[in-house]
Enzyme design. Structure first.
Site, PDB file in Angstrom:
ATOM      1  N   TYR A 144     -39.495 -42.606  -1.034  1.00 42.57           N
ATOM      2  CA  TYR A 144     -40.450 -43.712  -1.064  1.00 42.57           C
ATOM      3  C   TYR A 144     -40.631 -44.244   0.351  1.00 42.57           C
ATOM      4  O   TYR A 144     -39.657 -44.560   1.034  1.00 42.57           O
ATOM      5  CB  TYR A 144     -39.935 -44.830  -1.981  1.00 42.57           C
ATOM      6  CG  TYR A 144     -40.848 -46.018  -2.079  1.00 42.57           C
ATOM      7  CD1 TYR A 144     -42.063 -45.925  -2.748  1.00 42.57           C
ATOM      8  CD2 TYR A 144     -40.504 -47.243  -1.505  1.00 42.57           C
ATOM      9  CE1 TYR A 144     -42.911 -47.028  -2.852  1.00 42.57           C
ATOM     10  CE2 TYR A 144     -41.343 -48.346  -1.604  1.00 42.57           C
ATOM     11  CZ  TYR A 144     -42.539 -48.237  -2.279  1.00 42.57           C
ATOM     12  OH  TYR A 144     -43.377 -49.322  -2.375  1.00 42.57           O
ATOM     13  N   ASP A 239     -37.840 -42.041   8.134  1.00 37.50           N
ATOM     14  CA  ASP A 239     -37.989 -43.365   7.544  1.00 37.50           C
ATOM     15  C   ASP A 239     -36.590 -43.954   7.382  1.00 37.50           C
ATOM     16  O   ASP A 239     -35.892 -43.691   6.417  1.00 37.50           O
ATOM     17  CB  ASP A 239     -38.696 -43.248   6.192  1.00 37.50           C
ATOM     18  CG  ASP A 239     -38.785 -44.576   5.449  1.00 37.50           C
ATOM     19  OD1 ASP A 239     -38.225 -45.579   5.940  1.00 37.50           O
ATOM     20  OD2 ASP A 239     -39.393 -44.612   4.365  1.00 37.50           O
ATOM     21  N   LYS A 267     -35.737 -53.901   6.793  1.00 37.23           N
ATOM     22  CA  LYS A 267     -34.482 -54.397   6.225  1.00 37.23           C
ATOM     23  C   LYS A 267     -33.586 -55.046   7.274  1.00 37.23           C
ATOM     24  O   LYS A 267     -33.789 -56.176   7.666  1.00 37.23           O
ATOM     25  CB  LYS A 267     -33.731 -53.265   5.505  1.00 37.23           C
ATOM     26  CG  LYS A 267     -34.568 -52.399   4.585  1.00 37.23           C
ATOM     27  CD  LYS A 267     -35.007 -53.109   3.342  1.00 37.23           C
ATOM     28  CE  LYS A 267     -35.687 -52.166   2.386  1.00 37.23           C
ATOM     29  NZ  LYS A 267     -36.293 -52.805   1.224  1.00 37.23           N
TER      30      LYS A 267
END
Length: 428
Positions: A144, A239, A267
């Site tokens: 994702y 990613d 994050k």
């Protein structure tokens, strides 16, 4: 536990927010029941609107590496807010965190801050296409990278066929430029390169997958991707929205010794505030506006509150020499404790773990990609999830999400978690 207040709040939310949530996984659709509404959090714990305390294993999906309400981050945000919350102008904070990030991560010279991991990945793809002058990208089933159109693609009829949109609103034209491979399967990637020669701009990959549970790369997988990108003149995009500054101070590039061309962050880099970033070496980043022709912009990018939070978080991580080892040891302790319990109760399971990421899959087959992750018993997971929740342990409300360990967890918290697994195992 009592969830009366959360249940009432969810009904209120459903009237004015689609599905009652602002991100779908929060709605508990994968596990059933009503989501709990958080009221506050501190250290390893989150407290809901009914006054229940939970040991937290999602930690805002990863950024709370040092615990909720980490004082240096909180104080930095408060101090900065007193001086204004947004300017739409450059600040020295942006340079300070950029310099720190570049010093910690291998193989990058410049970094551009954005507002989310989705935005970072979306921008990285545009940058890769603009730099390479090619249009197609390869992504992996189960990985994702946010909800940008280019990433919401499902498999076609075979490894070399075009994918198709898996969400209304994504066009067939977008889908034709996204090719889908299987995680941990270099042969599937090689087939795509051979079938689309001189058309592939980049591979984008979670170097450690976190959205089909925690799935580490198998030996040689990342190295093989690097080799194929070199062979076919494509860029390799990591990613690291989940893994950056979490699995090592320099992320998976440092951990595995494999260089990416572009790296995406989120994050941890924002200390829990909405921040994303993408970074690369000079020759790639210099084609980005205003230096070059590839356009990317954001009114709130580099927001001073977010930069202040991220700067304090990265400083704390860089200065703490033993942090990564402590996190890994706590995760290993939890792994061993849960495995002992599940073995003793003859429950089929597989536990995947790397660094401070871990996930439990209720199957016996090794979980290495989306197909094997999907083979897990979801009914068993639902029972496990609610059993843990009712005993004050908050794990991801989906079998396809990683757990994230925080340094704020004590061994008493871990023992309490293992004890809860022991009780729930009797119900499985």
């Amino acid at each position: 536990m009592i969830y009366q207040r959360s249940s009432a709040l969810f009904k209120d939310a459903e009237r004015v927010i689609p599905g009652g949530v602002n991100s779908p996984v929060r709605a508990f659709k994968a596990v059933g029941g009503t989501p709990i509404f958080a009221k506050s959090a501190s250290g390893a714990y989150v407290y809901d609107e009914d006054g229940n305390r939970f040991i937290d294993y999602i930690n805002s999906w990863g950024p709370m590496l040092l615990g909720h309400a980490f004082p240096p981050v909180v104080n930095a945000v408060i101090d900065r807010a007193r001086e204004g919350t947004s300017y739409g102008m450059p600040t020295k904070l942006e340079t300070e965190i950029a310099e720190l990030g570049v010093s910690m991560v291998p193989n990058i010279d410049k970094i551009r801050f954005v507002n989310s991991g989705t935005e970072a990945c979306m921008s990285a793809i545009r940058l890769a296409r603009g730099f390479s002058q090619k249009e197609k990208i390869i992504k992996f089933a189960g990985c994702y990278h946010g909800h940008s159109d280019a990433f919401l693609i499902q498999a076609g009829s075979g490894a070399v066929t075009f994918g198709s949109p898996n969400s209304p609103g994504v066009t067939q034209g977008t889908a034709k430029d996204t090719l889908l491979a299987d995680y941990n399967d270099l042969v599937s990637v090689q087939r795509l390169f051979k079938a689309n020669k001189d058309e592939i701009a980049a591979i984008i990959v979670e170097p450690v997958a976190g959205n089909m549970g925690c799935i580490p790369p198998q030996q040689g997988f990342l190295e093989g991707l690097r080799q194929l990108c070199d062979e076919y003149d494509a860029l390799l995009i990591f990613d690291e929205v989940m893994t950056g500054f979490r699995l090592a101070k320099g992320g998976v590039q440092e951990l595995k010794g494999v260089d990416a061309d572009i790296v995406c962050f989120g994050k941890v880099i924002g200390g829990g505030l909405p921040v994303g970033a993408f970074a690369a070496r000079n020759e790639i980043m210099d084609v980005l506006a205003p230096s070059g022709p590839v356009y990317q912009a954001g009114t709130l990018s580099g927001n001073p509150l977010a930069m202040a939070a991220g700067l304090e978080m990265l400083k704390a991580i860089k200065l703490d020499k033993g942090l990564m080892n402590r996190l890994e040891e706590k995760t290993k302790y939890l792994h061993q404790g849960m495995a002992d319990v599940l073995d003793r109760h003859n429950i089929d399971y597989t536990i995947n773990r790397i660094g401070s990421m871990i996930s439990v899959h209720f199957c016996t087959e090794e979980v290495v990609d989306f197909k094997t992750a999907a083979a897990g018993n979801n009914d068993t997971f639902k029972t496990f999830f609610h059993g843990m929740l009712n005993r004050g342990i908050y794990i991801a409300p989906s079998a396809f999400e990683s757990w994230f360990i925080t340094d704020a967890l004590s061994y008493q918290d871990l023992n309490e978690t293992i004890a809860a697994v022991e009780e729930v195992a009797k119900e499985l």
